[in-house]
Design a protein around this motif. Structure first.
Motif, PDB file in Angstrom:
ATOM      1  N   GLY A  86       0.823  -1.200   0.000  1.00  0.00           N
ATOM      2  CA  GLY A  86       0.000   0.000   0.000  1.00  0.00           C
ATOM      3  C   GLY A  86       0.858   1.251   0.000  1.00  0.00           C
ATOM      4  N   SER A  87       1.248   1.724   1.176  1.00  0.00           N
ATOM      5  CA  SER A  87       2.049   2.945   1.250  1.00  0.00           C
ATOM      6  C   SER A  87       3.530   2.685   1.032  1.00  0.00           C
ATOM      7  N   THR A  88       3.946   1.431   1.043  1.00  0.00           N
ATOM      8  CA  THR A  88       5.356   1.101   0.863  1.00  0.00           C
ATOM      9  C   THR A  88       5.515  -0.136  -0.009  1.00  0.00           C
ATOM     10  N   HIS A  89       6.715  -0.281  -0.546  1.00  0.00           N
ATOM     11  CA  HIS A  89       7.162  -1.546  -1.121  1.00  0.00           C
ATOM     12  C   HIS A  89       8.226  -2.120  -0.185  1.00  0.00           C
ATOM     13  N   ARG A  95      20.259 -11.674   3.763  1.00  0.00           N
ATOM     14  CA  ARG A  95      19.046 -10.972   3.359  1.00  0.00           C
ATOM     15  C   ARG A  95      19.017  -9.577   3.963  1.00  0.00           C
ATOM     16  N   LEU A  96      18.636  -8.601   3.135  1.00  0.00           N
ATOM     17  CA  LEU A  96      18.478  -7.226   3.594  1.00  0.00           C
ATOM     18  C   LEU A  96      17.102  -6.744   3.146  1.00  0.00           C
ATOM     19  N   MET A  97      16.311  -6.222   4.090  1.00  0.00           N
ATOM     20  CA  MET A  97      14.977  -5.726   3.788  1.00  0.00           C
ATOM     21  C   MET A  97      14.972  -4.204   3.790  1.00  0.00           C
ATOM     22  N   ALA A  98      14.196  -3.629   2.881  1.00  0.00           N
ATOM     23  CA  ALA A  98      14.026  -2.175   2.844  1.00  0.00           C
ATOM     24  C   ALA A  98      12.554  -1.862   2.617  1.00  0.00           C
ATOM     25  N   ASP A  99      11.980  -1.022   3.475  1.00  0.00           N
ATOM     26  CA  ASP A  99      10.615  -0.548   3.286  1.00  0.00           C
ATOM     27  C   ASP A  99      10.693   0.823   2.624  1.00  0.00           C
ATOM     28  N   LEU A 100      10.315   0.875   1.358  1.00  0.00           N
ATOM     29  CA  LEU A 100      10.529   2.065   0.527  1.00  0.00           C
ATOM     30  C   LEU A 100       9.194   2.688   0.160  1.00  0.00           C
ATOM     31  N   ARG A 101       9.070   3.984   0.362  1.00  0.00           N
ATOM     32  CA  ARG A 101       7.814   4.685   0.115  1.00  0.00           C
ATOM     33  C   ARG A 101       7.758   5.241  -1.307  1.00  0.00           C
ATOM     34  N   GLU A 102       6.557   5.185  -1.865  1.00  0.00           N
ATOM     35  CA  GLU A 102       6.225   5.867  -3.115  1.00  0.00           C
ATOM     36  C   GLU A 102       7.190   5.521  -4.250  1.00  0.00           C
TER      37      GLU A 102
END
Length: 381
Positions: free
Chosen positions: A311-314, A324-331
């Motif tokens: 929704g608001s992030t990928h 493993r590296l996670m990133a919550d990226l907006r727009e």
């Protein structure tokens, strides 16, 4: 106690676990717990199944007897006392309402069990129902209520006896997401209106703990692993287990190379190292929402393994140096695709260096057996 004010309580408040251990045969399900819940404080016990959190709550309620140690409420040792003599209210996830009794009679049940003068009961029931917004439903039966309404009635029953201590055992787990969100707001409001009541809140849900608690006690494998305010545990966790259980976290194995410098598989990174000695193994913790995409400080190059639209992030998962590296990226208008090369980065001040090997393996350990619903109702009022 002020008449007409269920928030005013004469019951003792505050909880202290003094070296409390609980065992079933040779299985220790709570191991030497030392923890204090201050008067008026909301303490969340957070941990996976089998961590000991529910056993700790039942030790306060009087449903399990410690093998060693003491439980104190308001400074008084209640270890040998039965549940109905401890001045507590309790709410469980199954509601434990009596289906053949109307709402008002369910709420009055504990008052009668505590031998409250008959002339006071009706007024106390009305006060408690008004506090949870259920006064208009007093004449209904539980089957005529929604799940959220039934839980409110269970809370009203616990509050009607004006306890100094309120025990909440996974109270929202049976509700759907929308009702759970609404009840979180209601519980937060109740906390503001009951400033003298100590609340011990058992949950495995991070959001509930972060939203409601003044402090969070993190439990695993029958032991207390960490304790602090939600902000302390989220922003500056002290162990890998806390970092991974209180919110999502990237945990990367690194080696300290010098003051403010670590190495991740040949890539030098600038992070706070505090007193860590050069050559020491450590774990780098970075929250996904603090990871950016593209060039920047502490850049790491990897390959995209998964992309989740939220929704608001990928949420972008990448393999970096075998980790493993996670990133919550907006727009992101043009998110990367699976297999794409990607560069991710984070600021030095957003990283926390943890001691290596502080993530105990989760193991299933037996918890206390289910408490009979009638016994729960007697304790909770």
């Amino acid at each position: 106690m002020s008449p007409g004010n269920p928030a005013a309580t004469a019951a003792p408040s505050g909880i202290r676990f003094d070296g409390v251990s609980v065992a079933y045969g040779e299985n220790t399900v709570l191991d030497r717990l030392d923890l204090t819940v201050e008067p008026g404080e909301v303490m969340a016990l957070l941990g996976p199944s089998g961590s000991g959190k529910t056993t700790a709550l039942r030790a306060v309620a009087g449903f399990v007897r410690p093998a060693s140690g003491r439980v104190l409420i308001g400074g008084r040792d209640v270890t040998p006392l039965p549940p109905n003599q401890r001045g507590i209210g309790m709410v469980v996830q199954q509601y434990a309402l009596f289906p053949h009794l109307k709402v008002k009679d369910n709420v009055a049940f504990g008052l009668k069990a505590h031998r409250t003068p008959k002339a006071e009961i009706a007024g106390r029931v009305t006060e408690a129902l008004e506090l949870v917004g259920m006064a208009a439903y007093a004449a209904r039966y539980p089957r005529e209520l929604s799940g959220g309404q039934q839980q409110r009635v269970a809370i009203a029953r616990a509050l009607a006896i004006r306890p100094g201590v309120l025990l909440l055992d996974e109270p929202l787990s049976a509700l759907d997401a929308r009702l759970r969100s609404g009840m979180l707001a209601e519980l937060a409001r109740l906390h503001r209106e009951l400033p003298d009541v100590s609340i011990l809140y058992v949950t495995h849900d991070q959001v509930e703990a972060l939203t409601l608690a003044d402090r969070i006690a993190v439990m695993d494998r029958a032991r207390l692993q960490d304790c602090g305010t939600p902000e302390e545990l989220y922003r500056r966790p002290r162990t890998e287990f806390t970092a991974s259980f209180v919110g999502n976290a990237n945990l990367l194995p690194v080696t300290v190379t010098g003051p403010g410098r670590v190495d991740l598989a040949g890539t030098a990174l600038d992070v706070p190292t505090d007193t860590a000695a050069p050559g020491a193994a450590a774990t780098l913790c970075v929250r996904p929402h603090l990871v950016g995409i593209g060039a920047g400080p502490n850049a790491l190059t990897g390959t995209v393994t998964e992309v989740q639209w939220r929704g608001s992030t990928h949420r972008v998962h990448a393999e970096v140096a075998g980790h493993r590296l996670m990133a919550d990226l907006r727009e992101l208008r043009d998110p990367p695709a699976l297999g794409d090369p990607v560069t991710l980065h984070f600021a030095s001040e957003d990283a926390v260096l943890l001691p290596a090997g502080t993530a105990p393996e989760a193991t299933e350990s037996p918890e206390a057996p289910e408490t009979p619903k009638k016994a729960q109702a007697v304790a909770s009022g």
